[in-house]
Design an enzyme around this catalytic site. Sequence first.
Site, PDB file in Angstrom:
ATOM      1  N   ASP A 151       0.824  -1.057   0.092  1.00 34.00           N
ATOM      2  CA  ASP A 151       0.029  -0.129  -0.078  1.00 34.00           C
ATOM      3  C   ASP A 151       1.031   1.176  -0.082  1.00 34.00           C
ATOM      4  OD1 ASP A 151      -2.104   1.911   0.877  1.00 34.00           O
ATOM      5  OD2 ASP A 151      -3.059  -0.031   0.831  1.00 34.00           O
ATOM      6  N   HIS A 215      -3.872   6.125   3.422  1.00 31.46           N
ATOM      7  CA  HIS A 215      -4.257   4.732   3.071  1.00 31.46           C
ATOM      8  C   HIS A 215      -3.707   3.594   3.628  1.00 31.46           C
ATOM      9  CE1 HIS A 215      -5.689   2.096  -0.048  1.00 31.46           C
ATOM     10  NE2 HIS A 215      -6.947   2.623  -0.248  1.00 31.46           N
ATOM     11  N   SER A 536     -11.133  -0.842  -0.812  1.00 28.96           N
ATOM     12  CA  SER A 536      -9.731  -0.668   0.034  1.00 28.96           C
ATOM     13  C   SER A 536      -9.972  -0.994   1.452  1.00 28.96           C
ATOM     14  CB  SER A 536      -9.205   0.999   0.000  1.00 28.96           C
ATOM     15  OG  SER A 536      -8.609   1.112  -1.365  1.00 28.96           O
TER      16      SER A 536
END
Length: 753
Positions: A151, A215, A536
Amino acid sequence: MASLLQLLPFICLHLLIVIASTSSNQTPKPYIVYMGSSSKTENGDVEDTELAHLQLLSTIIPSEEIERISLIHHYKHAFKGFAAMLAEKEALALSGHEGVVSVFPNSLLQLHTTRSWDFLEAEGAKKKSRSTWSHHKNHKPSSDVIIGVIDTGVWPESPSFNDKGFGKIPSRWKGVCMESPDFNKSNCNRKLIGARYYDNTNQNATDSSRDYIGHGTHTASTAAGAHVGNANYYGLAKGKARGGSPSSRLAIYNICNQTDCSTSNILKAFDDAIHDGVDILSLSLGIEAPYLQDPVAIGAFHAEENGVMVIASAGNSGPLPSTAINTAPWISTVGASTIDRTFVSTVLLGNGKAFQGSGISLSNLSHSKTYPLAFGKDIATNLSVVSQARNCSGGSLDPRKIAGRIAVCITSNSTVSYETMILAKAKGYILVDEVFKAVPFSTGLFPFVIVGNSRGFQIINYINSTKNPTATILPTVEVPRYKPAPIVASFSSRGPGPLTGNILKPDVTAPGVAILAAIVPFGEKPADYGFMSGTSMSCPHVSGAAAFIKSVHPTWTSSMIKSALMTTASMYDNIGKPLKNDSGYYANPHEMGAGEISPHNALNPGFVFETTTKDYLRFLCYYGYSNKIIKAMSNTNFNCSKNSSHKLISNINYPSISISKLDRHKVATIVKRTVTNVGSVNATYAANVQAPSGLAVNVYPKKIEFSENKKKVSFKVSFKSKDPDSGYNFGSITWWDGQDNHVRMVFAVNIVQ
């Protein structure tokens, strides 16, 4: 070590993927050269292999451009290959070279961007009267399971990565904690045991394992965050935060810069993670591409070969059909759903009417004062096209006209973000969007709300019928214990898979709307936790659940864990009704897969469908790849059967069934499955079929028996048209042992003329 080359600029072409582009086909740009599986012998001669790759480049790159004979990345552990700067004709020449499986351009991917775990627990506990799954009575949490997260990096100081109570790092771990000016080895610990980053030589590079986007921190903490009390976002969603498997270790692979994620980095991260010793890999990103030009599919295949389970997001391109990505059968593909908590913001018009919508904002607006309300077309630049201004398309609005007003825009494709409105000094932003009307986006202090078409058109009618329309947007209110939930999220990408309709995708759904997890703290009063939505967020829920199951059943393979999660998934919401989609219709397997994961139930699935590497090789044969390519991929002497055809994909030993073409005028289609007992030694299961009235579905035999000497059993399922509706027909086969175990297998059958 080979030198790294400066990557060329990249241009955004699609929501999910940004393809590298140049002004000339013969201008060198990054390409990936994939050369199949590595052998143990080759792993011992890394320098020789790298030299061979450089020599290979020297045969196609002109001598006057000798500086280009270098590697961006060298893949050497689980599979062979490299990334290098090539002109199109050079890439084409390499693609025909002996030992090369595929050559494809490097691409830039965009990301598929605590209550959720309590919700999954509560729903699972309804089905079986046992203790909650995170404190299973037969389970002492193991801290040996390692989740790799590919990620944007990690914010290591987050309380979610505290290593209190953890013992020594497993001795099998071969990974590293890469240092950089903003990331020290001391940032790793017994919980966060590894961190790598991959050289990003463009101007947006981070060149660090540290996350500046949030994220990666969010997904990692969702999968395996430690228990953190009183987690909240400025008072909203107060409670205990934790990941799906708090006892698991984390290894971080930062493949992204501040705007996008390179596919050549993805393959390098896969190669490293497999070698490092992770058990599970979690990826909340993807690309729509043929299997052997898809870095996630390639990396995941070799991960599966090496016993590593790969879980990936299905994408955010719903509700359109055939939009799911990461659909290779060796990947666990995850869709998104809501939980039983939502956040409501209210639009109060000057005429006293109020409309509720979705949004998470800490607005300081109140009932006592309203502000001018303007539709996009009324605050446009003089040169804007009306349709663009209605949609608030980029550049269509006049910042001077926005200032001091609450703007209203209609579209699911608006390119005007709330940040743009802030810069233009707008008082607020109302987005009319039928697709995202139930997705509460977090906008900090800025007043923002999304409403559906019905409420949006009433607001616009008020604007058009009032001389001086005004409004205000009230602060967000949390709505707990919301019903019904879960609901399949509108944005969650749908099946059937665009590459083949004979494998049912997505596999499962999991919470992915307004998920509270660790973030990167910023601002004067930074929050440690915040909300994000997307597949996600649903992906690491499954990664965490898989890690927990692995800690209970350490000898289970990835396909056994996947089967357990699929066959025990729930198809019902918290009011006992079948799951629905965002439009209020019953959800089908192309929307929800086998259903919402129920980790509690997946600990004891009864029996499982084991899908082996040979099954996946047969899949590649049936799909149409040659013996030569498959042998190179697998480093085996595997041979495709002479009768390989696309329709045989339905016979792969998968935990669901999909038939892309069932001719209503021909004989029945028969598929076979083999199951492995993981429950009581002596057990008998009887099949119950739920199918549309026009589709004849028969199971042979109708009962299967396990014993001490009979741990594997096969059965067949036949599908025959009885004049059903054309198109996809959905149903399920549930095997019941007369006690606690219900093993459900969903199917999708497309009836054609």
